[in-house]
Design a protein around this motif. Structure first.
Motif, short mmCIF file in Angstrom:
data_model
loop_
_atom_site.label_atom_id
_atom_site.label_comp_id
_atom_site.label_asym_id
_atom_site.label_seq_id
_atom_site.Cartn_x
_atom_site.Cartn_y
_atom_site.Cartn_z
N TRP A 260 37.32 58.34 51.38
CA TRP A 260 37.63 57.75 50.09
C TRP A 260 38.51 56.50 50.23
O TRP A 260 38.50 55.63 49.36
CB TRP A 260 38.31 58.76 49.18
CG TRP A 260 39.59 59.36 49.71
CD1 TRP A 260 39.71 60.47 50.48
CD2 TRP A 260 40.92 58.86 49.49
NE1 TRP A 260 41.05 60.71 50.78
CE2 TRP A 260 41.80 59.74 50.17
CE3 TRP A 260 41.46 57.78 48.80
CZ2 TRP A 260 43.18 59.55 50.17
CZ3 TRP A 260 42.83 57.59 48.80
CH2 TRP A 260 43.68 58.48 49.48
N ARG B 1 34.30 55.55 49.74
CA ARG B 1 33.19 56.50 49.74
C ARG B 1 33.70 57.90 49.41
O ARG B 1 34.64 58.39 50.05
CB ARG B 1 32.50 56.51 51.10
CG ARG B 1 31.24 57.35 51.18
CD ARG B 1 30.44 57.02 52.43
NE ARG B 1 31.23 57.24 53.65
CZ ARG B 1 31.18 58.35 54.38
NH1 ARG B 1 30.39 59.35 54.01
NH2 ARG B 1 31.90 58.47 55.47
N SER C 286 27.36 62.44 49.08
CA SER C 286 28.19 61.31 49.45
C SER C 286 27.69 60.09 48.69
O SER C 286 26.48 59.85 48.61
CB SER C 286 28.10 61.04 50.96
OG SER C 286 28.74 59.84 51.30
N GLN D 46 29.04 55.86 47.14
CA GLN D 46 30.04 54.81 47.09
C GLN D 46 30.74 54.81 45.73
O GLN D 46 30.10 55.01 44.69
CB GLN D 46 29.41 53.45 47.33
CG GLN D 46 28.80 53.27 48.72
CD GLN D 46 29.86 53.34 49.81
OE1 GLN D 46 29.78 54.15 50.72
NE2 GLN D 46 30.86 52.48 49.70
#
Length: 343
Positions: free
Chosen positions: A261, A265, A303, A305
């Protein structure tokens, strides 16, 4: 009977964290009145704290007592006077010292619970979507995720961070003489020097280790004597603690995902939808809510962005048994995939 010194430290840290419930405040009053040893041990904790410039109840104006909730104050005094004057402490029955001591401690608990005091206390806070890194006085680095809030105390003998909301990643400088403590809900993380992540949501605390060894301990006095009062984590390990519950089993995840993060991400490994929604509301100005509490336990492994959150509603609809409905004000509501429209 437990060790009074150990119990006193746990109680005192709990008070300072600001997480003391009404039930626990009553339990603390009872514990203080159980024996002179308990009272002395707690007073010792206060004395040490005063030396650090963190607490000085002697300077609290008398009129501040008006701010204390009356019924709770009365319960403390009733517990103290009943235990002390009723003969629980044979040598103290005719002395006002014991009741005065407990009264002073109780007032300190009520007034100072959760209040950052002293010149060493600092606050750091981020807004929606903001990630910020701070250099601490000892050279350690703290990175806060979006919409997070912490309180930091650094002194010659103390390194402590209270996570009051959100997420923090820690790169801690090694100092064997000053262990680094992080508090969140009823859990305490203790390290000498390492890299780890702590996520606090409304319901739980999750600790993940990127490098080194981390000890995670229960701080709720009701759990200190439990079968699993602490766990030890190593690189790639993660543990979760529900509030007022025992620790989960330790699981493993890729070390690079622990701090993903920080590079923009968001990575989820069997994360509950409750926690996913909580985090989304820290990164997005659009609000996400669950139409039913039953949906909160659904797990997500994914996962994406952070700058692609606009595509998230479609992703959730395709990967989970949910339907995402967007309201006119930009509010997203997650329904069960089988729920009728308009429900």
């Amino acid at each position: 009977m437990g060790n009074p010194e150990v119990q006193a430290r746990e109680w005192f840290m709990r008070v300072q964290s600001g997480e003391l419930s009404d039930r626990q405040q009553e339990a603390l009053a009872d514990w203080l009145c159980e024996s002179p040893e308990n009272l002395a041990a707690y007073q010792h904790c206060e004395a040490v704290w005063e030396q650090l410039g963190r607490l000085d109840t002697a300077e609290v104006p008398v009129e501040r007592a008006d701010r204390v909730e009356g019924s709770l104050w009365q319960r403390f005094l009733l517990a103290a006077s009943t235990r002390l004057n009723g003969g629980f402490f044979p040598g103290w029955k005719t002395s006002g010292f014991a009741l005065a001591s407990v009264t002073a401690l109780v007032f300190g608990v009520l007034f100072w619970n959760g209040q950052p005091t002293g010149p060493d206390a600092l606050k750091f806070e981020t807004s929606i979507g903001e990630v910020a890194t701070y250099q601490l006085d000892d050279g350690s680095e703290l990175t806060l995720g979006a919409r997070s809030r912490v309180r930091v105390v650094m002194s010659e003998s103390v390194r402590r961070v209270d996570i009051q909301a959100g997420r923090g990643y820690f790169d801690v400088v090694t100092d064997p003489e000053r262990p680094f403590h992080v508090y969140a809900h009823d859990a305490r993380v203790e390290v000498v020097g390492t890299q780890f992540d702590v996520l606090r949501t409304e319901r739980r605390v999750t600790v993940s280790v990127r490098e080194g060894i981390v000890d995670v301990l229960a701080t709720d006095p009701d759990q200190v004597a439990a079968e699993q009062p602490s766990v030890t984590l190593r690189a790639g390990n993660r543990v979760t603690k529900e509030r007022h519950e025992t620790f989960s089993a330790i699981d493993t995840l890729p070390e690079e995902d622990i701090s993903a993060w920080r590079q923009g991400r968001l990575v989820y490994h069997r994360a509950s939808l409750n926690d996913v929604v909580d985090e989304l509301n820290r990164y997005s100005s659009d609000r996400f809510t669950l139409a039913s509490p039953d949906l909160g336990g659904i797990e997500l492994t994914a996962s994406f962005q952070i700058d692609q959150l606009d595509a998230l509603p479609e992703l959730l609809s395709k990967t989970l048994p949910v339907r995402v409905q967007k309201e006119s004000d930009g509010h997203y509501i997650l329904f069960s995939a089988n729920a009728p429209y308009g429900s």
